[in-house]
Scaffold this motif. Structure first.
Motif, PDB file in Angstrom:
ATOM      1  N   TYR A   1      11.630 -58.525 -46.669  1.00  0.00           N
ATOM      2  CA  TYR A   1      11.453 -57.166 -47.993  1.00  0.00           C
ATOM      3  C   TYR A   1      10.956 -56.666 -47.043  1.00  0.00           C
ATOM      4  CZ  TYR A   1      14.463 -60.417 -50.772  1.00  0.00           C
ATOM      5  OH  TYR A   1      15.371 -61.227 -51.011  1.00  0.00           O
ATOM      6  N   THR A   2       9.186 -56.330 -46.625  1.00  0.00           N
ATOM      7  CA  THR A   2       8.787 -55.470 -45.993  1.00  0.00           C
ATOM      8  C   THR A   2       9.443 -54.083 -44.940  1.00  0.00           C
ATOM      9  OG1 THR A   2       6.231 -56.369 -46.537  1.00  0.00           O
ATOM     10  CG2 THR A   2       6.417 -54.802 -45.021  1.00  0.00           C
ATOM     11  N   LEU A   3       9.915 -54.489 -44.405  1.00  0.00           N
ATOM     12  CA  LEU A   3      10.958 -54.318 -43.027  1.00  0.00           C
ATOM     13  C   LEU A   3      11.617 -53.954 -43.471  1.00  0.00           C
ATOM     14  CD1 LEU A   3      10.694 -57.101 -40.535  1.00  0.00           C
ATOM     15  CD2 LEU A   3       9.547 -54.405 -40.290  1.00  0.00           C
ATOM     16  N   ILE A   4      12.830 -54.746 -44.669  1.00  0.00           N
ATOM     17  CA  ILE A   4      14.134 -53.695 -45.573  1.00  0.00           C
ATOM     18  C   ILE A   4      13.266 -52.430 -45.937  1.00  0.00           C
ATOM     19  CG2 ILE A   4      15.556 -54.644 -46.465  1.00  0.00           C
ATOM     20  CD1 ILE A   4      15.999 -54.728 -43.593  1.00  0.00           C
ATOM     21  N   GLY A   5      12.195 -52.538 -46.878  1.00  0.00           N
ATOM     22  CA  GLY A   5      11.645 -51.674 -47.889  1.00  0.00           C
ATOM     23  C   GLY A   5      11.772 -50.534 -46.984  1.00  0.00           C
ATOM     24  N   ALA A   6      10.641 -50.481 -45.906  1.00  0.00           N
ATOM     25  CA  ALA A   6       9.693 -49.864 -45.200  1.00  0.00           C
ATOM     26  C   ALA A   6      11.081 -49.212 -44.792  1.00  0.00           C
ATOM     27  CB  ALA A   6       9.281 -49.989 -43.886  1.00  0.00           C
ATOM     28  N   GLY A   7      11.869 -49.625 -43.635  1.00  0.00           N
ATOM     29  CA  GLY A   7      13.616 -48.894 -43.052  1.00  0.00           C
ATOM     30  C   GLY A   7      14.381 -48.758 -44.081  1.00  0.00           C
ATOM     31  N   HIS A   8      14.217 -48.965 -45.183  1.00  0.00           N
ATOM     32  CA  HIS A   8      15.312 -47.735 -45.786  1.00  0.00           C
ATOM     33  C   HIS A   8      14.721 -46.765 -45.966  1.00  0.00           C
ATOM     34  CE1 HIS A   8      17.339 -47.639 -50.128  1.00  0.00           C
ATOM     35  NE2 HIS A   8      17.789 -46.464 -48.871  1.00  0.00           N
ATOM     36  N   LEU A   9      13.274 -46.763 -46.474  1.00  0.00           N
ATOM     37  CA  LEU A   9      13.263 -45.260 -46.787  1.00  0.00           C
ATOM     38  C   LEU A   9      12.800 -44.121 -45.473  1.00  0.00           C
ATOM     39  CD1 LEU A   9       9.343 -46.502 -48.770  1.00  0.00           C
ATOM     40  CD2 LEU A   9      11.331 -45.067 -49.297  1.00  0.00           C
ATOM     41  N   LEU A  10      12.282 -44.732 -43.973  1.00  0.00           N
ATOM     42  CA  LEU A  10      12.554 -43.706 -42.953  1.00  0.00           C
ATOM     43  C   LEU A  10      13.974 -43.587 -42.580  1.00  0.00           C
ATOM     44  CD1 LEU A  10      11.009 -44.033 -40.497  1.00  0.00           C
ATOM     45  CD2 LEU A  10      12.022 -45.136 -39.345  1.00  0.00           C
ATOM     46  N   PHE A  11      15.394 -44.116 -43.069  1.00  0.00           N
ATOM     47  CA  PHE A  11      16.223 -43.974 -43.098  1.00  0.00           C
ATOM     48  C   PHE A  11      17.412 -43.044 -43.721  1.00  0.00           C
ATOM     49  CE2 PHE A  11      16.025 -46.589 -39.126  1.00  0.00           C
ATOM     50  CZ  PHE A  11      16.426 -46.184 -38.061  1.00  0.00           C
ATOM     51  N   ALA A  12      16.642 -43.313 -44.943  1.00  0.00           N
ATOM     52  CA  ALA A  12      16.913 -42.626 -46.134  1.00  0.00           C
ATOM     53  C   ALA A  12      17.723 -41.217 -46.420  1.00  0.00           C
ATOM     54  CB  ALA A  12      16.084 -43.220 -47.567  1.00  0.00           C
ATOM     55  N   ASP A  13      16.897 -39.982 -45.366  1.00  0.00           N
ATOM     56  CA  ASP A  13      17.887 -39.758 -45.593  1.00  0.00           C
ATOM     57  C   ASP A  13      18.991 -39.077 -44.804  1.00  0.00           C
ATOM     58  OD1 ASP A  13      18.912 -36.876 -45.360  1.00  0.00           O
ATOM     59  OD2 ASP A  13      16.593 -35.520 -44.793  1.00  0.00           O
ATOM     60  N   ARG A  14      20.253 -39.544 -45.084  1.00  0.00           N
ATOM     61  CA  ARG A  14      21.474 -39.229 -43.891  1.00  0.00           C
ATOM     62  C   ARG A  14      22.052 -37.924 -43.795  1.00  0.00           C
ATOM     63  NH1 ARG A  14      26.335 -37.352 -45.809  1.00  0.00           N
ATOM     64  NH2 ARG A  14      26.298 -37.085 -47.677  1.00  0.00           N
ATOM     65  N   THR A  15      21.258 -37.007 -44.303  1.00  0.00           N
ATOM     66  CA  THR A  15      21.583 -35.597 -44.329  1.00  0.00           C
ATOM     67  C   THR A  15      20.411 -35.366 -42.605  1.00  0.00           C
ATOM     68  OG1 THR A  15      20.065 -34.608 -45.706  1.00  0.00           O
ATOM     69  CG2 THR A  15      22.704 -34.965 -46.338  1.00  0.00           C
ATOM     70  N   GLY A  16      19.485 -35.599 -42.345  1.00  0.00           N
ATOM     71  CA  GLY A  16      18.237 -35.441 -41.724  1.00  0.00           C
ATOM     72  C   GLY A  16      19.169 -36.266 -40.135  1.00  0.00           C
ATOM     73  N   ASP A  17      17.391 -35.550 -39.568  1.00  0.00           N
ATOM     74  CA  ASP A  17      18.015 -36.276 -38.022  1.00  0.00           C
ATOM     75  C   ASP A  17      17.400 -37.680 -38.094  1.00  0.00           C
ATOM     76  OD1 ASP A  17      18.648 -34.094 -37.199  1.00  0.00           O
ATOM     77  OD2 ASP A  17      16.107 -33.409 -36.274  1.00  0.00           O
ATOM     78  N   ARG A  18      18.164 -39.086 -37.485  1.00  0.00           N
ATOM     79  CA  ARG A  18      17.912 -40.472 -37.195  1.00  0.00           C
ATOM     80  C   ARG A  18      16.384 -40.491 -36.990  1.00  0.00           C
ATOM     81  NH1 ARG A  18      20.754 -44.654 -37.467  1.00  0.00           N
ATOM     82  NH2 ARG A  18      20.356 -44.838 -35.865  1.00  0.00           N
ATOM     83  N   PRO A  19      15.728 -41.383 -37.319  1.00  0.00           N
ATOM     84  CA  PRO A  19      14.611 -41.322 -36.518  1.00  0.00           C
ATOM     85  C   PRO A  19      14.506 -41.729 -35.704  1.00  0.00           C
ATOM     86  CG  PRO A  19      14.360 -42.229 -38.805  1.00  0.00           C
ATOM     87  CD  PRO A  19      15.653 -41.942 -38.483  1.00  0.00           C
ATOM     88  N   ASP A  20      14.056 -41.958 -34.698  1.00  0.00           N
ATOM     89  CA  ASP A  20      13.565 -42.651 -33.045  1.00  0.00           C
ATOM     90  C   ASP A  20      13.516 -43.290 -32.536  1.00  0.00           C
ATOM     91  OD1 ASP A  20      11.087 -41.311 -32.853  1.00  0.00           O
ATOM     92  OD2 ASP A  20      11.064 -40.019 -31.941  1.00  0.00           O
ATOM     93  N   SER A  21      13.698 -43.730 -31.970  1.00  0.00           N
ATOM     94  CA  SER A  21      13.916 -45.790 -31.405  1.00  0.00           C
ATOM     95  C   SER A  21      12.351 -45.449 -30.930  1.00  0.00           C
ATOM     96  CB  SER A  21      13.618 -45.078 -30.132  1.00  0.00           C
ATOM     97  OG  SER A  21      13.242 -44.538 -29.365  1.00  0.00           O
ATOM     98  N   ALA A  22      11.671 -44.430 -31.262  1.00  0.00           N
ATOM     99  CA  ALA A  22       9.756 -44.964 -31.043  1.00  0.00           C
ATOM    100  C   ALA A  22       9.211 -45.221 -32.451  1.00  0.00           C
ATOM    101  CB  ALA A  22       9.033 -43.772 -30.001  1.00  0.00           C
ATOM    102  N   ALA A  23       9.938 -44.717 -33.660  1.00  0.00           N
ATOM    103  CA  ALA A  23       8.883 -44.483 -34.831  1.00  0.00           C
ATOM    104  C   ALA A  23      10.411 -46.033 -35.605  1.00  0.00           C
ATOM    105  CB  ALA A  23      10.416 -43.406 -35.852  1.00  0.00           C
ATOM    106  N   VAL A  24      10.524 -46.180 -35.029  1.00  0.00           N
ATOM    107  CA  VAL A  24      11.646 -47.072 -35.716  1.00  0.00           C
ATOM    108  C   VAL A  24      10.782 -48.862 -35.156  1.00  0.00           C
ATOM    109  CG1 VAL A  24      13.410 -49.373 -35.732  1.00  0.00           C
ATOM    110  CG2 VAL A  24      13.669 -46.667 -36.345  1.00  0.00           C
ATOM    111  N   HIS A  25       9.978 -48.629 -33.511  1.00  0.00           N
ATOM    112  CA  HIS A  25       9.605 -49.451 -33.522  1.00  0.00           C
ATOM    113  C   HIS A  25       7.853 -49.692 -34.080  1.00  0.00           C
ATOM    114  CE1 HIS A  25       7.035 -51.704 -29.979  1.00  0.00           C
ATOM    115  NE2 HIS A  25       9.108 -52.608 -30.068  1.00  0.00           N
ATOM    116  N   ARG A  26       7.308 -47.888 -34.069  1.00  0.00           N
ATOM    117  CA  ARG A  26       6.043 -48.192 -34.944  1.00  0.00           C
ATOM    118  C   ARG A  26       6.630 -49.058 -36.137  1.00  0.00           C
ATOM    119  NH1 ARG A  26       5.821 -43.083 -33.491  1.00  0.00           N
ATOM    120  NH2 ARG A  26       6.387 -42.452 -35.369  1.00  0.00           N
TER     121      ARG A  26
END
Length: 199
Positions: free
Chosen positions: A159-184
């Motif tokens: 649940y922590t990973l999904i919640g944090a991931g959702h916040l990271l990717f939530a802005d569908r109009t902005g740039d996608r997070p890069d792989s380094a941000a997801v890995h971090r």
């Protein structure tokens, strides 16, 4: 489309059209007319297969949840290979690179859709809840292999990973997070549970 011309696999055609609209224009643009126009069929086609538009949307969301089954199986199969962080980061990016974020916005946007989904989905947010279970099950596999600490709460980590991931990717109009941000994000979330060789 002329009357009497059969459309092959109507549900798939309509659901794929809904994907494109959601990803391109967001939940406010998703109407029955928009879906049938995008799918290239008459408006009546949707109403011949679904009771009303919210019935269509409920079927659409549940179909996209079912699609997570193959992703979950692939993630579980990766247990014991590569690194735990790489496996999770790849799966997280794939999940949020799909229509998942837009579906969460759609469910939030439409009260009647939420009410219908509650009949078969009693708790949590569709797609995200299923994804959290998927991540927890994978971490459970890694725990059994000794790559995650024996006392790790893998359900909460999921649940922590999904919640944090959702916040990271939530802005569908902005740039996608890069792989380094997801890995971090992933390495930070699992740091206390991860076992390194020799420990």
């Amino acid at each position: 489309m002329p009357t009497g011309v059969a459309i092959r696999d109507v549900r798939t055609q309509l659901f794929d059209a809904a994907d494109r609209i959601l990803l391109r224009d967001g939940p406010s643009a998703l109407t029955s007319r928009a879906v049938t126009t995008e799918a290239g069929c008459a408006k009546g086609v949707l109403h011949r297969h679904f009771d009303d538009f919210d019935d269509f949307l409920a079927g659409y969301v549940l179909d996209r949840i079912d699609r997570l089954d193959s992703q979950a199986a692939a993630l579980r199969r990766s247990a014991g290979t590569g690194t735990v962080a790489d496996n999770l980061a790849t799966a997280l990016a794939a999940l949020f690179g799909s229509v998942a974020v837009a579906i969460v916005a759609l469910v939030t946007f439409r009260d009647e859709l939420r009410a219908r989904l509650r009949q078969t989905w009693p708790a949590g947010v569709p797609v995200l809840t299923e994804a959290a279970v998927m991540f927890g099950e994978y971490l459970g596999e890694e725990r059994a292999l000794g790559r995650i600490a024996a006392d790790a709460d893998v359900e909460t980590l999921g649940y922590t990973l999904i919640g944090a991931g959702h916040l990271l990717f939530a802005d569908r109009t902005g740039d996608r997070p890069d792989s380094a941000a997801v890995h971090r994000l992933v390495t930070t979330a699992i740091a206390s549970a991860l076992r390194t060789p020799g420990r």
